[in-house]
Design an enzyme around this catalytic site. Structure first.
Site, mmCIF file in Angstrom:
data_model
loop_
_atom_site.group_PDB
_atom_site.id
_atom_site.type_symbol
_atom_site.label_atom_id
_atom_site.label_comp_id
_atom_site.label_asym_id
_atom_site.label_seq_id
_atom_site.Cartn_x
_atom_site.Cartn_y
_atom_site.Cartn_z
ATOM 1 N N THR A 1 0.802 -1.201 0.000
ATOM 2 C CA THR A 1 0.000 0.000 0.000
ATOM 3 C C THR A 1 0.845 1.266 0.000
ATOM 4 O OG1 THR A 1 -1.827 1.078 1.104
ATOM 5 C CG2 THR A 1 -0.173 0.110 2.503
ATOM 6 N N TYR A 2 0.181 2.403 -0.106
ATOM 7 C CA TYR A 2 0.879 3.672 -0.108
ATOM 8 C C TYR A 2 1.567 3.882 1.235
ATOM 9 C CZ TYR A 2 -2.467 4.100 -3.883
ATOM 10 O OH TYR A 2 -3.215 3.860 -4.996
ATOM 11 N N LYS B 1 -10.819 -1.606 9.502
ATOM 12 C CA LYS B 1 -12.063 -2.374 9.389
ATOM 13 C C LYS B 1 -11.823 -3.701 8.680
ATOM 14 C CE LYS B 1 -16.874 -1.946 7.800
ATOM 15 N NZ LYS B 1 -16.915 -3.124 6.941
ATOM 16 N N ARG B 2 -11.093 -3.666 7.549
ATOM 17 C CA ARG B 2 -10.832 -4.889 6.802
ATOM 18 C C ARG B 2 -9.877 -5.813 7.563
ATOM 19 N NH1 ARG B 2 -11.518 -5.994 1.542
ATOM 20 N NH2 ARG B 2 -13.379 -4.743 1.894
ATOM 21 N N SER C 1 10.995 -17.959 -2.866
ATOM 22 C CA SER C 1 9.634 -17.599 -3.239
ATOM 23 C C SER C 1 9.455 -17.787 -4.737
ATOM 24 C CB SER C 1 9.368 -16.132 -2.864
ATOM 25 O OG SER C 1 8.082 -15.732 -3.275
ATOM 26 N N TYR D 1 9.124 -3.455 -1.881
ATOM 27 C CA TYR D 1 7.865 -2.811 -1.546
ATOM 28 C C TYR D 1 8.066 -1.327 -1.238
ATOM 29 C CZ TYR D 1 5.875 -7.529 -0.913
ATOM 30 O OH TYR D 1 5.450 -8.824 -1.090
#
Length: 266
Positions: free
Chosen positions: A11-12, A224-225, A145, A37
């Site tokens: 994410t940002y 929330k998620r 990976s 990342y």
């Protein structure tokens, strides 16, 4: 650790620190990061803040870092690790893995047309450098990976192998090889099972994988998620429902996989 779950923070940067803190407060303890990342400073800051306020201790957190593809040359492996440690402000990583088995030029990974410039590096030598990092104590475990069977066997059959990879972290490729259903929002059978447990089809699909003994990657950056995802631990699928979903997977020809890249702006 009470829960071996991962949160991948693509994410940002502005949202990353708060997301990590929320994840730790909710109960997640395994943070899945990577050099490429570009969020290691934010992740490290969040973890240190939760250590400082007494929520966790460093040993409670299992942090996975990844070797960037421009650092596959054996003389560059430790440099990548040390840069990650410096950004995180950690003394060690719990797990350090080769991100992908594709090597890129260190000088410039892309040409003037924006295409990747590949390099030829013997990954067995890269692995030896990874082993050396483990010997220094800067990492506790090492792995890979997205390696295929041939690439894994190349490492495992390497003369003088000191440490075996502790895991091969994969997402879509691994799930496809195991016929794992990751997303089934519109499937009526999954919908019925979800209603039975008063959970969303997504949570049922995620728990199905956990109940099969797999480690699941969660990508969440809102509290929330994150809280919703953590509910995956609070129910158990009956054997009859596990077999039903197993049957769905065997009959599924195409998988609609949950996107694991950066979130798009809305």
């Amino acid at each position: 650790m009470s829960h071996l779950l991962l949160l991948a923070f693509y994410t940002y940067k502005s949202k990353c620190e708060e997301a990590v803190k929320a994840a730790i407060e909710v109960g997640f303890r395994h943070i899945n990061g990577a050099f490429v990342y570009g969020t290691e400073e934010e992740v490290g800051q969040a973890i240190r803040e939760k250590i400082a306020d007494g929520t966790v201790k460093r040993e409670d957190i299992f942090y996975t870092g990844k070797l960037g593809s421009t650092f596959h040359l054996p003389e560059l492996v430790r440099s990548c690790l040390e840069q990650s440690l410096k950004k995180l402000k950690f003394d060690y990583l719990d797990l350090f893995i080769i991100h992908i088995p594709v090597s890129l030029k260190i000088c410039s990974p892309m040409d003037e047309k924006g295409k990747l410039i590949f390099d030829i590096v013997d990954l067995r030598q890269t692995w030896e450098a990874m082993e050396a990092c483990k010997d220094t104590g800067l990492v506790k475990s090492i792995g890979v990976s997205n390696f295929n069977i041939r690439q894994l066997e190349m490492i495992l059959n390497k003369p003088g192998l000191k440490y075996k990879p502790v895991l091969n972290q994969q997402t879509a490729a691994f799930c496809k090889s195991k016929d794992i259903l990751l997303e089934a929002y519109c499937d009526p059978v999954m919908g019925a099972i979800a209603k039975k447990y008063n959970r969303s089809p997504t949570l049922v699909a995620l728990h199905y994988q956990l109940q099969h003994g797999l480690v699941v990657l969660f990508k969440s950056f809102t509290r929330k998620r994150i809280e919703e995802n953590f509910q995956v631990f609070y129910f158990q699928l009956l054997e009859e429902d596990m077999k039903t979903i197993d049957g769905l997977n065997k009959n599924l020809r195409y998988l609609h996989l949950i996107h694991s890249g950066p979130p798009t702006k809305k």
